[in-house]
Design a protein around this motif. Structure first.
Motif, mmCIF file in Angstrom:
data_model
loop_
_atom_site.group_PDB
_atom_site.id
_atom_site.type_symbol
_atom_site.label_atom_id
_atom_site.label_comp_id
_atom_site.label_asym_id
_atom_site.label_seq_id
_atom_site.Cartn_x
_atom_site.Cartn_y
_atom_site.Cartn_z
ATOM 1 N N LEU A 18 -126.965 25.995 -45.616
ATOM 2 C CA LEU A 18 -128.355 26.622 -45.935
ATOM 3 C C LEU A 18 -128.200 27.763 -44.627
ATOM 4 N N LYS A 19 -127.664 27.319 -43.056
ATOM 5 C CA LYS A 19 -128.084 28.225 -42.092
ATOM 6 C C LYS A 19 -127.189 29.575 -42.252
ATOM 7 N N GLN A 20 -126.148 29.257 -43.312
ATOM 8 C CA GLN A 20 -125.371 30.509 -43.402
ATOM 9 C C GLN A 20 -125.514 31.008 -44.440
ATOM 10 N N ALA A 21 -125.916 30.730 -45.457
ATOM 11 C CA ALA A 21 -126.667 31.149 -46.292
ATOM 12 C C ALA A 21 -127.350 32.265 -46.129
ATOM 13 N N LEU A 22 -128.556 31.958 -45.146
ATOM 14 C CA LEU A 22 -129.914 32.575 -44.356
ATOM 15 C C LEU A 22 -128.670 32.833 -44.308
ATOM 16 N N GLU A 23 -128.015 33.378 -43.783
ATOM 17 C CA GLU A 23 -127.042 34.664 -42.429
ATOM 18 C C GLU A 23 -127.111 35.556 -43.501
ATOM 19 N N LYS A 24 -126.611 35.571 -44.483
ATOM 20 C CA LYS A 24 -126.251 36.297 -45.203
ATOM 21 C C LYS A 24 -126.944 37.314 -45.693
ATOM 22 N N VAL A 25 -128.179 36.370 -46.421
ATOM 23 C CA VAL A 25 -129.196 37.160 -46.837
ATOM 24 C C VAL A 25 -129.562 37.705 -46.201
ATOM 25 N N ASP A 26 -129.698 37.803 -44.878
ATOM 26 C CA ASP A 26 -130.392 38.490 -43.636
ATOM 27 C C ASP A 26 -129.353 39.631 -43.577
ATOM 28 N N LEU A 52 -138.374 28.396 -45.311
ATOM 29 C CA LEU A 52 -137.161 27.950 -44.091
ATOM 30 C C LEU A 52 -137.061 29.232 -43.574
ATOM 31 N N TRP A 53 -136.930 30.597 -43.812
ATOM 32 C CA TRP A 53 -136.421 31.710 -43.011
ATOM 33 C C TRP A 53 -137.532 32.566 -43.707
ATOM 34 N N THR A 54 -137.511 33.739 -42.041
ATOM 35 C CA THR A 54 -138.641 35.090 -42.970
ATOM 36 C C THR A 54 -137.734 36.085 -42.225
ATOM 37 N N GLY A 55 -137.735 36.828 -42.677
ATOM 38 C CA GLY A 55 -137.239 38.028 -41.977
ATOM 39 C C GLY A 55 -137.510 39.396 -42.344
ATOM 40 N N ASN A 56 -137.837 40.308 -41.113
ATOM 41 C CA ASN A 56 -138.721 41.487 -40.347
ATOM 42 C C ASN A 56 -137.752 42.722 -40.521
ATOM 43 N N GLY A 299 -128.877 50.660 -55.968
ATOM 44 C CA GLY A 299 -127.735 49.850 -56.532
ATOM 45 C C GLY A 299 -127.685 48.086 -56.861
ATOM 46 N N PRO A 300 -127.655 47.467 -55.882
ATOM 47 C CA PRO A 300 -127.744 45.983 -56.727
ATOM 48 C C PRO A 300 -128.404 45.920 -55.944
ATOM 49 N N ASP A 301 -129.616 45.218 -56.958
ATOM 50 C CA ASP A 301 -130.395 43.809 -57.436
ATOM 51 C C ASP A 301 -130.991 43.368 -55.454
ATOM 52 N N LEU A 302 -131.740 43.873 -54.529
ATOM 53 C CA LEU A 302 -131.598 42.547 -53.487
ATOM 54 C C LEU A 302 -131.811 41.538 -53.782
ATOM 55 N N VAL A 303 -132.973 40.932 -54.798
ATOM 56 C CA VAL A 303 -133.519 39.762 -55.188
ATOM 57 C C VAL A 303 -132.557 38.705 -55.668
ATOM 58 N N ALA A 304 -131.343 39.395 -56.282
ATOM 59 C CA ALA A 304 -131.023 38.413 -56.862
ATOM 60 C C ALA A 304 -128.860 38.707 -56.308
ATOM 61 N N GLN A 305 -128.932 39.905 -55.282
ATOM 62 C CA GLN A 305 -127.861 39.200 -54.284
ATOM 63 C C GLN A 305 -127.991 37.919 -53.270
ATOM 64 N N ALA A 306 -129.563 38.033 -52.810
ATOM 65 C CA ALA A 306 -130.191 36.788 -51.874
ATOM 66 C C ALA A 306 -129.685 35.281 -52.707
#
Length: 450
Positions: A18-26, A52-56, A299-306
């Protein structure tokens, strides 16, 4: 393969996958900040009611070099995400008996409501049904004629304008996006509440109970000071924060998206220099809130990419964390041989740690069912109740001659053993979900003749 979705069991964080996935979302969201006009962005990922994670990213005011970065408490305008609140109101008033039925026509609560239906395929009684208004099936136009989306007229003025308006499509036949439907639903129903006002009702019945103190309607000087820059219009759409929206998980005006075998339910909003998305993946109890000060990047939808990063990572984490079969306090009352109508035979056997398994056997089973799928785990829930588990992964159905055996239907079913007899043994069990009753204990292992 089944089960199609893993069980949303508790996870012990942090988990590397999960940590790796959240880093990619960031990284995905950080790169999107280069899109023209995007000043600030805040996002929250939720699982099982836990953040799980917040990003700003960016600056709260992109035109001010001295402006600080946003955070999860920075306010953004949420535009069409606010359509969730009239639907919550409808269901609450239905639960309280103020709304008699979700199929009631709006004119039951606003006697002057009428609109022309030139298509005429449905009866007048089917026009303005409230469940249709809450699910984009009302056929009402997007907005009132000769008005803007941010028109501030009264409810009665809106009803007067509708008398000379027409439906866009026949109610209930296909979806048509209508901001007007939600506005009418909100203000007509509010008139039948003790508060008498929609905004006051939402504040007292939704926002305060959920602790959503940073969500509201009025852009006061205090709110404007906390609002991420992106405001280019007028009117009174709602505002909120990523942290507040993370507390909200119910509502019906969803848009449905299929992604990686899951149904993603989401509500997007874009208005006045802001963009917002509130989304959920119910089978995984996963959610993502995304708020932007500025237009949605091309471009590609951000939510779908996340979700492309989050879904496989969380699915893997949940499958690896699934608990093994829980043993009962004592295996003796349940172990033994059983039969259903002398057609199908079962052995309930205890393992090394007292965990139970249910093995199907007999000539019929051995001729049709592969050995790997004849034995199912019995997970103890409480008392005399167990739950069938086929395996971590298995074919959803098995061909059995000219028919099929649905392993998916068996997985997760409850097994209810009968009260113990004077020997301390259960004389049999039922599997109600499979319509299987009176599976009775045998005194000894059966012997079959060829």
């Amino acid at each position: 393969m089944c089960p199609r979705h893993p069980e949303p069991v508790p996870l012990a964080h942090p988990l590397p996958v999960l940590k790796q996935a959240l880093e990619k979302v960031d990284q995905i969201l950080r790169q999107a900040m280069s899109a023209p006009g995007v000043a600030a962005m805040s996002a929250v990922v939720i699982h099982n009611d836990t953040v799980l994670w917040t990003g700003n990213f960016g600056k709260k005011n992109g035109s001010d070099p001295a402006s600080g970065a946003p955070n999860e408490y920075t306010m953004y305008r949420i535009s069409s995400i606010s359509k969730i609140f009239p639907v919550l109101m409808l269901y609450r008033l239905w639960e309280e008996g103020i709304v008699a039925s979700l199929d009631d026509p709006l004119e039951r609560y606003a006697s002057t409501f009428t609109i022309n239906n030139p298509l005429g395929l449905v009866s007048a009684e089917q026009q303005g049904l409230m469940d249709g208004m809450a699910s984009q099936l009302s056929g009402l136009p997007r907005r009132l004629r000769s008005t803007s989306l941010l028109w501030k007229g009264s409810t009665q003025e809106a009803l007067n304008l509708l008398k000379d308006d027409v439906l866009v499509v026949d109610p209930g036949t296909r979806c048509h996006y209508s901001t007007l439907a939600f506005s009418l639903l909100a203000h007509v129903l509010a008139a039948h509440t003790a508060q008498g006002d929609y905004q006051r009702w939402v504040s007292e019945n939704v926002l305060k109970p959920l602790g959503m103190a940073d969500t509201g309607f009025d852009l006061t000087p205090v709110v404007r000071a906390r609002l991420a820059a992106g405001f280019y219009g007028s009117g009174r759409p709602m505002y909120s924060t990523a942290a507040d929206l993370a507390k909200l998980g119910r509502g019906a005006p969803w848009e449905f998206h299929a992604q990686r075998g899951y149904r993603v339910v989401r509500k997007d909003g874009d208005l006045d220099g802001y963009a917002a998305t509130f989304s959920l993946v119910p089978p995984l109890r996963l959610g993502l809130v995304l708020l932007l000060a500025g237009p949605r990047p091309p471009g590609p939808d951000l939510v779908a990419q996340a979700y492309d990063e989050l879904l496989p990572a969380l699915e893997r984490a949940l499958r690896e964390a699934e608990p093994g079969p829980a043993p009962p306090p004592s295996a003796r009352p349940f172990a033994g041989y059983f039969t259903f109508a002398n057609l199908t035979f079962y052995e309930v056997r205890a393992g090394p740690a007292g965990e139970l398994s249910l093995r199907q056997f007999g000539p019929r089973v051995e001729a049709l069912v592969p050995p790997a799928f004849r034995t199912l785990a019995l997970r103890h829930l409480h008392g005399r109740v167990f739950q069938l588990h086929v395996a971590r992964e298995f074919p959803c159905a098995l061909p059995l001659g000219d028919t099929w055996l649905s392993l998916e239907a068996q997985h997760g079913q409850l097994v209810n053993f009968y009260p113990l007899d004077h020997h301390g043994l259960s004389p049999g069990f039922d599997v109600p979900g499979l319509n299987t009753y009176r599976v009775l204990r045998l005194q000894r292992k059966p012997v079959f003749k060829t």
